[in-house]
Design an enzyme around this catalytic site. Structure first.
Site, PDB file in Angstrom:
ATOM      1  N   LYS A 112       0.842  -1.209   0.000  1.00  0.00           N
ATOM      2  CA  LYS A 112       0.000   0.000   0.000  1.00  0.00           C
ATOM      3  C   LYS A 112       0.877   1.258   0.000  1.00  0.00           C
ATOM      4  O   LYS A 112       0.593   2.225  -0.704  1.00  0.00           O
ATOM      5  CB  LYS A 112      -0.948  -0.026   1.203  1.00  0.00           C
ATOM      6  CG  LYS A 112      -2.039  -1.089   1.047  1.00  0.00           C
ATOM      7  CD  LYS A 112      -2.796  -1.381   2.329  1.00  0.00           C
ATOM      8  CE  LYS A 112      -3.765  -2.545   2.104  1.00  0.00           C
ATOM      9  NZ  LYS A 112      -4.502  -2.935   3.319  1.00  0.00           N
ATOM     10  N   GLN A 153      -4.657  -1.923   9.639  1.00  0.00           N
ATOM     11  CA  GLN A 153      -4.535  -3.216   8.965  1.00  0.00           C
ATOM     12  C   GLN A 153      -5.139  -4.321   9.840  1.00  0.00           C
ATOM     13  O   GLN A 153      -4.772  -4.484  10.997  1.00  0.00           O
ATOM     14  CB  GLN A 153      -3.055  -3.502   8.668  1.00  0.00           C
ATOM     15  CG  GLN A 153      -2.818  -4.748   7.844  1.00  0.00           C
ATOM     16  CD  GLN A 153      -3.393  -4.648   6.422  1.00  0.00           C
ATOM     17  OE1 GLN A 153      -3.289  -3.630   5.759  1.00  0.00           O
ATOM     18  NE2 GLN A 153      -4.026  -5.721   5.968  1.00  0.00           N
ATOM     19  N   ASP A 200     -10.973   2.649   4.279  1.00  0.00           N
ATOM     20  CA  ASP A 200     -11.228   1.213   4.127  1.00  0.00           C
ATOM     21  C   ASP A 200     -12.734   0.934   4.089  1.00  0.00           C
ATOM     22  O   ASP A 200     -13.149  -0.175   3.764  1.00  0.00           O
ATOM     23  CB  ASP A 200     -10.594   0.424   5.286  1.00  0.00           C
ATOM     24  CG  ASP A 200      -9.280  -0.232   4.870  1.00  0.00           C
ATOM     25  OD1 ASP A 200      -9.047  -0.360   3.644  1.00  0.00           O
ATOM     26  OD2 ASP A 200      -8.499  -0.617   5.749  1.00  0.00           O
TER      27      ASP A 200
END
Ligand code: NDP
Length: 294
Positions: free
Chosen positions: A54, A98, A121
């Site tokens: 990322k 994450q 997200d």
């Protein structure tokens, strides 16, 4: 091979190019660029790899990335403080924590603490809630499901009125991709581990999204001739001929299904690159709505 390959790697590269251009325009016009904070807790190798990928994608498109590598034994309160500080940081337009987090942490509370405007997200309960309701647009849509729809759109597949079958009902992939298909007026079936006659249900699909995490489970005779197949699965299987001793395969038996389907995504090189491209897109969109950039 009869099916047309949906080349996620190439489509994602095109999208990253588009994002890079928009970031450059933003820099010229406002003197600022989008910022993405990646919060990694613990030492999981797979999570480290995802965060590294990322950050690399951020560098490629001109998005500033802020990395937070936190110890596995961090407390809930300490992690919440990191998130709140990032919420207050005007250079950060997107925050990703994450997953999975270590067991002692309450991921629902952590994700819920991320500012709605920075939830790139798309896992904030309010964004997921809006996604699940008619005519309530979420600020952000989760990246992998969004990537699946983008693959269909950019491959010229019309969704409206089609029979869509989603294999899997996870919060991260199955459920949100099903909601997106419904918003696009597909007629939808969601399958899971208790579904009876799975091959029979899957065979009804004009559009099949497979997200079960079972290596090559979907066989050629499960698929309607001419269907479009999006394979989200990433499964490591032993392969003594490979350097690492394993290879990655999807949830779909590619060699069988490519002979039946009209279009199919490969694994790797299908949905995976799209997930990261959509994260870049969400971060850019977050920055566009941020202070001083209207
Ligand atoms: P989860 O394990 O959270 O969910 C799996 C889903 O599949 C569940 O709904 C489960 O049903 C269902 N399922 C499991 N086994 C069967 C079976 N034998 N028959 C029918 N249904 C079954 O997985 P995720 O959604 O997180 O991930 C799915 C796959 O996608 C994985 O391979 C993962 O690695 C990959 N992935 C890829 C990404 C990418 O960027 N390419 C991103 C995220 C995930 P039930 O609910 O009943 O338990």
């Amino acid at each position: 091979m009869s099916a047309q390959l949906i080349d996620g790697k190439a489509i994602a590269a095109t999208i990253r190019g588009e994002i890079k251009t928009e970031v450059e325009q933003m820099k010229t016009q406002y003197g600022r660029v989008p910022g993405l904070a990646a919060v990694l807790v613990g030492e999981r190798k797979d999570s480290q790899t995802y965060v590294r990928m990322k950050k690399k994608a951020c560098a490629e498109v001109g998005i500033t990335s802020f990395g937070y590598n936190l110890p596995a034994d961090i407390s809930q309160e300490e992690l919440l403080k990191v998130v709140r500080d990032l919420n207050a940081n005007p250079d950060v337009h997107g925050i990703l924590v994450q997953l999975p987090l270590p067991d002692h942490l309450d991921d629902e509370e952590i994700l819920g603490a991320i500012s709605l405007e920075k939830d790139v997200d798309g896992f904030h309960p309010l964004n997921i809630g809006r996604l699940s309701m008619k005519r309530r647009d979420p600020l952000f849509v989760p990246c992998t499901p969004k990537g699946c729809i983008e693959l269909l759109d950019r491959s010229g597949v019309s969704i409206e009125g089609k029979r869509a079958v989603v294999l899997g009902r996870s919060n991260i992939v199955g459920l949100p991709v099903a909601m997106l298909l419904l918003h696009r007026n597909a007629t939808l079936t969601i399958c899971h581990s208790r579904t009876q006659d799975l091959p029979g249900v899957v065979r009804e699909a004009d559009i099949l999204i497979a997200a079960v995490g079972r290596a090559e489970m979907v066989k050629g005779d499960w698929v309607k001739p001419g269907a479009v197949v999006i394979d989200v699965g990433v499964n490591a299987v032993d392969d003594p001929t490979a350097k690492k001793g394993y290879k990655l395969v999807g949830d779909v038996d590619f060699n069988e299904v490519k002979e039946v389907a009209a279009m199919i995504t490969p694994v790797p090189g299908g949905v995976g690159p799209m997930t990261i491209a959509m994260l870049m897109r969400n971060t850019l969109d977050g920055a566009k709505h941020g202070p001083g950039m209207k």
